[in-house]
Scaffold this motif. Structure first.
Motif, PDB file in Angstrom:
ATOM      1  N   SER A 184      12.330   1.166  -3.948  1.00 27.53           N
ATOM      2  CA  SER A 184      11.404   2.219  -4.374  1.00 27.53           C
ATOM      3  C   SER A 184      10.440   1.708  -5.437  1.00 27.53           C
ATOM      4  N   LYS A 185      10.970   0.937  -6.384  1.00 31.83           N
ATOM      5  CA  LYS A 185      10.099   0.383  -7.431  1.00 31.83           C
ATOM      6  C   LYS A 185       9.040  -0.533  -6.819  1.00 31.83           C
ATOM      7  N   LEU A 186       9.439  -1.287  -5.789  1.00 30.27           N
ATOM      8  CA  LEU A 186       8.508  -2.227  -5.152  1.00 30.27           C
ATOM      9  C   LEU A 186       7.424  -1.539  -4.348  1.00 30.27           C
ATOM     10  N   PHE A 187       7.745  -0.375  -3.756  1.00 27.71           N
ATOM     11  CA  PHE A 187       6.827   0.189  -2.760  1.00 27.71           C
ATOM     12  C   PHE A 187       6.090   1.448  -3.187  1.00 27.71           C
ATOM     13  N   LEU A 188       6.651   2.236  -4.103  1.00 23.72           N
ATOM     14  CA  LEU A 188       6.120   3.586  -4.285  1.00 23.72           C
ATOM     15  C   LEU A 188       5.090   3.704  -5.412  1.00 23.72           C
ATOM     16  N   ASN A 189       3.880   4.029  -5.038  1.00 20.93           N
ATOM     17  CA  ASN A 189       2.868   4.459  -5.994  1.00 20.93           C
ATOM     18  C   ASN A 189       2.956   5.981  -6.152  1.00 20.93           C
ATOM     19  N   PRO A 190       2.508   6.497  -7.312  1.00 19.77           N
ATOM     20  CA  PRO A 190       2.460   7.960  -7.445  1.00 19.77           C
ATOM     21  C   PRO A 190       1.664   8.581  -6.293  1.00 19.77           C
ATOM     22  N   GLY A 191       2.194   9.661  -5.720  1.00 19.74           N
ATOM     23  CA  GLY A 191       1.495  10.343  -4.642  1.00 19.74           C
ATOM     24  C   GLY A 191       1.831   9.845  -3.248  1.00 19.74           C
ATOM     25  N   ARG A 236      -2.552  11.326   3.542  1.00 14.07           N
ATOM     26  CA  ARG A 236      -1.438  10.860   2.717  1.00 14.07           C
ATOM     27  C   ARG A 236      -0.997   9.451   3.124  1.00 14.07           C
ATOM     28  N   THR A 237      -0.457   8.716   2.154  1.00 14.52           N
ATOM     29  CA  THR A 237       0.064   7.379   2.404  1.00 14.52           C
ATOM     30  C   THR A 237       1.583   7.454   2.577  1.00 14.52           C
ATOM     31  N   ILE A 238       2.048   7.147   3.771  1.00 12.68           N
ATOM     32  CA  ILE A 238       3.491   7.140   4.038  1.00 12.68           C
ATOM     33  C   ILE A 238       4.008   5.724   3.802  1.00 12.68           C
ATOM     34  N   LYS A 239       4.939   5.569   2.871  1.00 14.65           N
ATOM     35  CA  LYS A 239       5.410   4.219   2.557  1.00 14.65           C
ATOM     36  C   LYS A 239       6.598   3.798   3.401  1.00 14.65           C
ATOM     37  N   PHE A 240       7.569   4.668   3.578  1.00 10.80           N
ATOM     38  CA  PHE A 240       8.670   4.303   4.466  1.00 10.80           C
ATOM     39  C   PHE A 240       9.419   5.545   4.944  1.00 10.80           C
ATOM     40  N   LEU A 241      10.223   5.320   5.975  1.00  6.55           N
ATOM     41  CA  LEU A 241      11.163   6.345   6.457  1.00  6.55           C
ATOM     42  C   LEU A 241      12.533   5.980   5.922  1.00  6.55           C
ATOM     43  N   TYR A 242      13.107   6.876   5.129  1.00  3.53           N
ATOM     44  CA  TYR A 242      14.464   6.675   4.629  1.00  3.53           C
ATOM     45  C   TYR A 242      15.426   7.408   5.547  1.00  3.53           C
ATOM     46  N   THR A 243      16.376   6.679   6.127  1.00  3.33           N
ATOM     47  CA  THR A 243      17.285   7.335   7.073  1.00  3.33           C
ATOM     48  C   THR A 243      18.723   6.849   6.909  1.00  3.33           C
ATOM     49  N   GLN A 284      -2.910  -5.748  -6.384  1.00  3.60           N
ATOM     50  CA  GLN A 284      -2.161  -5.767  -5.134  1.00  3.60           C
ATOM     51  C   GLN A 284      -1.331  -7.044  -4.994  1.00  3.60           C
ATOM     52  N   ALA A 285      -0.059  -6.866  -4.625  1.00  2.00           N
ATOM     53  CA  ALA A 285       0.846  -8.010  -4.508  1.00  2.00           C
ATOM     54  C   ALA A 285       0.934  -8.479  -3.069  1.00  2.00           C
ATOM     55  N   GLY A 286       1.688  -9.546  -2.869  1.00  2.00           N
ATOM     56  CA  GLY A 286       1.983 -10.006  -1.524  1.00  2.00           C
ATOM     57  C   GLY A 286       0.934 -10.973  -1.002  1.00  2.00           C
ATOM     58  N   ASN A 287       1.089 -11.367   0.247  1.00  2.00           N
ATOM     59  CA  ASN A 287       0.100 -12.258   0.850  1.00  2.00           C
ATOM     60  C   ASN A 287       0.006 -11.938   2.325  1.00  2.00           C
ATOM     61  N   ASN A 288      -0.940 -12.594   3.003  1.00  2.16           N
ATOM     62  CA  ASN A 288      -1.240 -12.190   4.367  1.00  2.16           C
ATOM     63  C   ASN A 288      -0.192 -12.612   5.385  1.00  2.16           C
ATOM     64  N   LEU A 289       0.782 -13.453   4.952  1.00  2.00           N
ATOM     65  CA  LEU A 289       1.872 -13.783   5.853  1.00  2.00           C
ATOM     66  C   LEU A 289       2.913 -12.669   5.870  1.00  2.00           C
ATOM     67  N   ASP A 290       2.720 -11.719   4.994  1.00  2.00           N
ATOM     68  CA  ASP A 290       3.685 -10.633   4.840  1.00  2.00           C
ATOM     69  C   ASP A 290       3.123  -9.389   5.511  1.00  2.00           C
ATOM     70  N   PRO A 291       3.791  -8.911   6.599  1.00  2.00           N
ATOM     71  CA  PRO A 291       3.240  -7.742   7.299  1.00  2.00           C
ATOM     72  C   PRO A 291       3.189  -6.493   6.418  1.00  2.00           C
ATOM     73  N   TRP A 292       3.936  -6.490   5.318  1.00  5.49           N
ATOM     74  CA  TRP A 292       3.970  -5.316   4.449  1.00  5.49           C
ATOM     75  C   TRP A 292       3.080  -5.489   3.222  1.00  5.49           C
ATOM     76  N   TYR A 293       2.228  -6.511   3.306  1.00  3.50           N
ATOM     77  CA  TYR A 293       1.304  -6.866   2.221  1.00  3.50           C
ATOM     78  C   TYR A 293       0.586  -5.666   1.613  1.00  3.50           C
ATOM     79  N   HIS A 294       0.106  -4.769   2.445  1.00  5.86           N
ATOM     80  CA  HIS A 294      -0.686  -3.639   1.943  1.00  5.86           C
ATOM     81  C   HIS A 294       0.175  -2.452   1.524  1.00  5.86           C
ATOM     82  N   HIS A 295       1.471  -2.599   1.618  1.00  8.57           N
ATOM     83  CA  HIS A 295       2.354  -1.465   1.346  1.00  8.57           C
ATOM     84  C   HIS A 295       2.936  -1.452  -0.060  1.00  8.57           C
ATOM     85  N   TYR A 296       2.903  -2.590  -0.742  1.00  8.23           N
ATOM     86  CA  TYR A 296       3.570  -2.624  -2.042  1.00  8.23           C
ATOM     87  C   TYR A 296       2.894  -1.709  -3.056  1.00  8.23           C
TER      88      TYR A 296
END
Lengths: 439, 439
Positions: free
Chosen positions: B123-130, B181-188, A8-20
């Motif tokens: 997308s590369k930074l945020f998206l895990n399979p599934g 399901r894990t929602i990573k972002f809303l693309y709009t 898992q990347a990121g750190n706790n100052l980053d609100p999106w820490y658990h999203h990467y």
């Protein structure tokens, strides 16, 4: 809900820490990044970067090509283009590759945003998490960053003065297969290696290709420096003898200018098709504007003469660097490149190039520590020195400063340890697993 | 040794069939790709592509900017640059974004190879399979290709004439969460949507942002067309009211020219840091050459006046397209965009836009079938018509040909089915889940 593995990347100052994504953990800032920001000050002689000396390219060659492109086909240059690249440029690229023995069809060429992006696209196409990429040790930094960003492991094959050692390659493949690992490709820079400065001999090219063929391993041949030889050309490309098992990467960044970001991949047909789809997904199409300028330049300018100019510039600088090393640091060992941008230096065993870097920057000289070029922490005793960008005069100044730093480090060690030889024991004068190519 | 899951790509004619990464299966050639190759013949009126009308940009604006760049800072333009982009251009980009209510620091901007590449990097930074990406239905084709290439699923939120429907977004989020399901972002694409041509109202921007905030969902706001409005500006960007929860994407492809491949992401600080690392891994640095030309253009040319020129061109073409639809195909329904490039057309229920396309190309007119814009097979009753590139005259010719095709299809259906109304039943005159925005 998001998975939080050890990657898992990121750190706790980053609100999106658990999203990467898990792969984001592979994208880390280099430890020496902050230092290099300091090293970019004009008073520092940087032997660290890999910037080509673009000042050797006459401005009007570019300006004239660009004006003609806008006059003849402005709307095409300003528009989206093909995801595979401009057809006439792909034809011209086959002529460039022919200089290194490659016979290719323009239909198998994919133009990319620098050859770096070809590396990224090939990696995206091939690498599952846990796969293995074989590469020389040391190897190109940003290739390894990409491989790690797709959660692949890099396995380093040792080199000597003739490049990668075939017997070591055989052993590594056997060991990895026995461990049940999936090897996806061999990444290699056969000519004027970055960072090692050595060139894979013709006999070894054939032997390594045969090893890969018999083990069903794809070869990813990265050749940014091949045309920038000094005394004699490098052996022909591996791709010159094998069409189906090699993806070949080339670029205009070193033979023309990196500011255009135009490189390419030459790939077997099925892989080429997928590379085009991946390229379109990533950037829709590479820049029509820069592609057409390069195409016009290749059509109208003496581009081979310009490459000869670059060769002369870099040859002189290499000679100056090696003479300065001989004069100021004769107790070190280094490779003697016959082309390209880099010299690989081996320090006395007691020195640590990474730990020494802040002191060097304080003395107004910068280099790249050897550890940057290994995925496994090796390389503390090595540094890469670049002769491509600084002037000959600055190269001498830089090496003199480096000598001051190294002497100072050794004096310090002596003061604390009570031992005094500047020369490392002979068995430490090695270059990775092989003997050094001493200038 | 290689895994061969159900997602395995390639075919048995490809010796590297078993070597591709699982994600490569997401990179497939569009079913209509071959047809579009045919449709690019000059005798075909293409209402399919999204090419801006770059001929409205005077050549000398580009040539002059480029000449000055080469004179003033040639070696910088030809060299590698920062992985984040040229600092002065990033400052200028904040001025461009200010036109849509965004207050930003240049330090939070990352220049990319078109905004397409920003989409790829995010997308590369945020998206895990599934993982799941929420997006409007319909949505931008090549965004969905990227999401699938990282093995994410796209969940479509229905739209109506005011854009995405907030209540539907709430329902979809609840359903996906209930399913684990894990929602990573809303693309709009809130303004002048591609392909729907509608604009998200200000009230809905606030409501959708609030839904995303309360569900801890990142918003990926893609705004290529925002400045290309017709009668009145679009509401301010979502990013204008939320800094930490939005990654905003912009581009010069539509307000200047796509041939430069220069776009950008504006991101919260921690995400921005990772985007720079991902950008460096992918392309080392975006093109200094094209960035500096754009910077010079912004500094010296009347770029807002040029955008007004583009607005005038596209406004006229939209009017011509809608008038032609009213004249030749009054029985259809379509959206009435107040900016951008696209009209979204709903066909009589009995017609299938994808099946009809070969016949249309035979009649020398092309469009994009609605199915291209859905990840789930929807859209057979829709088509996207682009008014950005063809001349007004050709737009009329194209719509007239399209009417011939549609009448022919309906006649054929009548012949076989024995029913005859050209008008679909009222309950089929819908635009995704919402009412149509009839011109």
């Amino acid at each position: 809900m998001t998975k939080q593995g050890p990657l898992q990347a990121g750190n706790n100052l980053d609100p999106w820490y658990h999203h990467y994504a898990e792969r984001a953990a592979g994208l880390k800032a280099s430890e020496v990044r902050a230092l290099f920001a300091v090293a970019s000050r004009p008073e520092v002689v940087s032997l660290a970067g890999g910037m080509p000396y673009v000042a050797a390219l006459p401005n009007d060659l570019v300006t004239d090509a660009m004006s003609r492109v806008m006059t003849k086909q402005g709307p095409t240059a300003l528009q989206y283009g093909s995801g595979q690249g401009v057809p006439i440029l792909r034809e011209q690229i086959t002529e460039v590759m022919a200089l290194e023995g490659i016979r290719a069809n323009a239909d198998d060429v994919v133009v990319t945003t620098g050859s770096q992006h070809a590396l990224e696209l090939v990696s995206k196409l091939f690498l599952n998490p846990g796969d293995v990429v074989l590469s020389e040790g040391p190897s190109y930094v940003t290739a390894m960053v990409i491989f790690r960003s797709y959660q692949a492991d890099v396995d380093h094959i040792p080199m000597d003065a003739d490049g990668m050692i075939p017997e070591a390659l055989r052993e590594h493949i056997a060991r990895l297969k026995a461990a049940g690992r999936t090897i996806k490709f061999l990444y290699t820079i056969p000519s004027f290696h970055n960072p090692a400065g050595v060139t894979l001999s013709w006999a070894r090219r054939l032997e390594i290709l045969e090893i890969c063929r018999s083990n069903n391993i794809l070869v990813l041949e990265d050749n940014p420096y091949g045309l920038l030889y000094f005394d004699r050309p490098a052996p022909d490309a591996i791709r010159s003898v094998e069409r189906e098992g090699v993806v070949y990467l080339g670029t205009f960044s070193k033979t023309l200018a990196p500011g255009f970001r135009v490189g390419w991949a030459l790939a077997p047909h099925a892989i080429r098709e997928k590379l085009v789809l991946a390229n379109e997904a990533a950037v829709l199409s590479p820049s029509s504007f820069t592609q057409l300028i390069i195409s016009e330049y290749l059509s109208t300018a003496d581009w081979k003469g310009q490459i000869n100019t670059f060769r002369g510039v870099y040859h002189e600088r290499k000679n100056v660097m090696l003479a300065a090393l001989q004069e100021y640091l004769p107790e070190l060992t280094w490779t003697n490149p016959n082309g390209g941008f880099y010299v690989w230096v081996t320090l006395p065993e007691r020195l640590d190039s990474k730990a020494m870097l802040p002191r060097a920057v304080k003395e107004l000289v910068a280099y790249t520590p050897g550890t940057a070029f290994f995925a496994d922490g090796a390389g503390r005793q090595n540094m890469r020195l670049s002769f491509c960008y600084p002037t000959p005069e600055n190269i001498r100044v830089g090496i003199r400063r480096l000598a001051t730093v190294i002497r100072g480090e050794l004096d310090l060690l002596d003061t604390f340890a009570g031992t005094g030889s500047l020369n490392p024991p002979p068995d430490e004068q090695r270059f990775a697993a092989g003997p050094p190519n001493i200038s």
